[in-house]
Design a protein around this motif. Structure first.
Motif, PDB file in Angstrom:
ATOM      1  N   TYR A 149       0.828  -1.205   0.000  1.00 46.06           N
ATOM      2  CA  TYR A 149       0.000   0.000   0.000  1.00 46.06           C
ATOM      3  C   TYR A 149       0.865   1.258   0.000  1.00 46.06           C
TER       4      TYR A 149
ATOM      5  N   ARG B 258      -4.227   3.881  -7.525  1.00 46.83           N
ATOM      6  CA  ARG B 258      -5.308   2.975  -7.163  1.00 46.83           C
ATOM      7  C   ARG B 258      -5.232   1.683  -7.971  1.00 46.83           C
TER       8      ARG B 258
ATOM      9  N   TRP C 296      -2.606  -0.554  -6.395  1.00 51.71           N
ATOM     10  CA  TRP C 296      -3.058  -1.223  -5.177  1.00 51.71           C
ATOM     11  C   TRP C 296      -4.067  -2.326  -5.501  1.00 51.71           C
TER      12      TRP C 296
ATOM     13  N   THR D 238      -7.900  -3.061   2.440  1.00 48.59           N
ATOM     14  CA  THR D 238      -7.468  -1.679   2.222  1.00 48.59           C
ATOM     15  C   THR D 238      -7.349  -0.926   3.538  1.00 48.59           C
TER      16      THR D 238
END
Length: 416
Positions: A224, A238, A241, A278
């Motif tokens: 992350y 994004r 990830w 997340t």
């Protein structure tokens, strides 16, 4: 049209046809709801043996009625040798009655001759009474004690037409309605139990994924952080990830769910698990580390101890728990562990190519320590014999510039 035609035809029938199938008493007679009571009350010999009180009791218990010839009756059936008749029109509270065979006849038929029953002769009276005659005669005139009345149970007549079967239809409708209600309640209960069962299975599958995520927390946080450090574009961050999450799902979560027979639940828990991954990675990445490692810079004048310390710093930076390097006859050994994996790294610095004797030393150390992963790190190239020996015994031969990338990519035991 057929109904109206039938109605018009009935209106034109003669009035005498309406009396077809109807009966009436040939003379004033007796009818009872119980055939045994009717037989007893119609037998003069039986009546002569019992007092009037017995006859009245039997008349009341047998549901008997006096019948006149002006009352119309309809025949239902023959039971126990007697005709069972129903009054026309029906009278509320009046049950079907039994008649003696000779006391009922169809309406319009000639009445049979009445049957006269000759009463039994009176007993003879003695001519010469004894001295005790008046007292004895008084005792004879006294009524005998009434015997107990025994009445048989009536047999309820079975219905023979739709009118008397209405109550049966009502019971059948109530039974069908009850079965429908029971079936509906059972269906609802099955749906509720199935929903509870699915919720329990989903919760168990989510718990399995969360335990794996907790075990791989440092790796997820590092991924992350790498995605957040990419400053080219927010969308690209994004996407990076999401790529890591898909990789972690494919290599770690789905195999674990398949072992437990829960892989079919993944589409239902996908969003929940990804959101938790997340959140877990973001919270871990924002937590400041207690110690910040700054690996040293490699130079050719390093000795064996300095080179082992240099390699151990890169391994620790990749998220492994290590023990201080241990010097051996050929180089140094670093023991590391993460997520249940044990790794042994053999460090060797030399200006000449690495021969197979160093590889044999690494194989021996991995076997003795029962490590899951074995690797040899060196600043020098490896000979062809060393490469073949390492491939045969699953020992990874690395350069120190590749060690960080190698240990960072080890996620699950399948890699070893």
């Amino acid at each position: 049209m057929r109904i109206w035609a039938s109605a018009c035809l009935l209106l034109w029938l003669p009035a005498s046809a309406s009396a077809a199938g109807l009966f009436s008493a040939t003379h004033p007679t007796l009818a009872c709801g119980d055939d045994a009571a009717l037989r007893a009350l119609s037998d003069p010999a039986t009546l002569a043996q019992h007092p009037a009180a017995w006859s009245k009791t039997l008349f009341r218990q047998g549901d008997c009625h006096a019948v006149t010839p002006d009352i119309k009756w309809e025949k239902i059936a023959n039971r126990n040798g007697l005709p069972l008749m129903r009054r026309v029109p029906p009278v509320p509270g009046l049950s079907p009655q039994y008649f003696m065979t000779g006391t009922i006849a169809p309406i319009g038929a000639p009445a049979p001759a009445p049957v006269h029953v000759t009463p039994p002769p009176a007993p003879p009276v003695a001519d010469n009474p004894t001295p005790e005659g008046p007292q004895q005669q008084a005792q004879d005139d006294a009524p005998p004690p009434a015997p107990p009345v025994i009445v048989q149970n009536r047999e309820t007549p079975l219905p023979t037409d739709l009118f008397f079967m209405t109550r049966g239809f009502q019971k059948l409708g109530s039974l069908i309605l009850t079965l429908m209600l029971i079936a509906g309640a059972g269906w609802v209960m099955l749906r509720v139990l199935r929903t509870i069962w699915l919720m329990a299975r989903r919760r168990k599958a989510i718990g399995t994924c969360m335990r794996l995520a907790e075990r791989h927390r440092p790796m997820l946080a590092r991924w992350y952080q790498q995605a957040e450090d990419d400053t080219t574009a927010l969308t690209h961050s994004r996407m990076s990830w999401n790529t890591h999450v898909e990789r972690f799902t494919r290599t770690t979560l789905l195999p674990a769910l398949a072992r437990d027979g829960q892989s079919a639940l993944w589409p239902a828990i996908n969003k929940t698990v990804c959101a938790h991954l997340t959140t877990l990675a973001a919270n871990t990445a924002r937590t400041p580390s207690a110690t910040v490692l700054t690996p040293g810079i490699y130079h050719q004048d390093m000795n064996q101890a300095e080179y082992a310390a240099f390699c151990s710093q890169w391994i620790e930076k990749a998220g492994w728990e290590i023990r201080p390097p241990v010097a051996t006859g050929l180089g140094s050994v670093i023991h590391g562990s993460r997520n249940g994996l044990k790794m042994l790294v053999h460090c060797w610095i030399d200006r000449k190519p690495v021969h197979d004797d160093v590889i044999w030393q690494g194989i021996k150390e991995k076997t003795e320590s029962r490590a899951d992963i074995g690797a040899i790190v060196s600043n020098a190239p490896y000979t062809q014999e060393a490469l073949l020996l390492g491939k045969k015994h699953r020992i990874f031969l690395l350069h120190h510039e590749d060690i960080y990338k190698f240990v960072s990519g080890i996620e699950v035991p399948d890699v070893a």
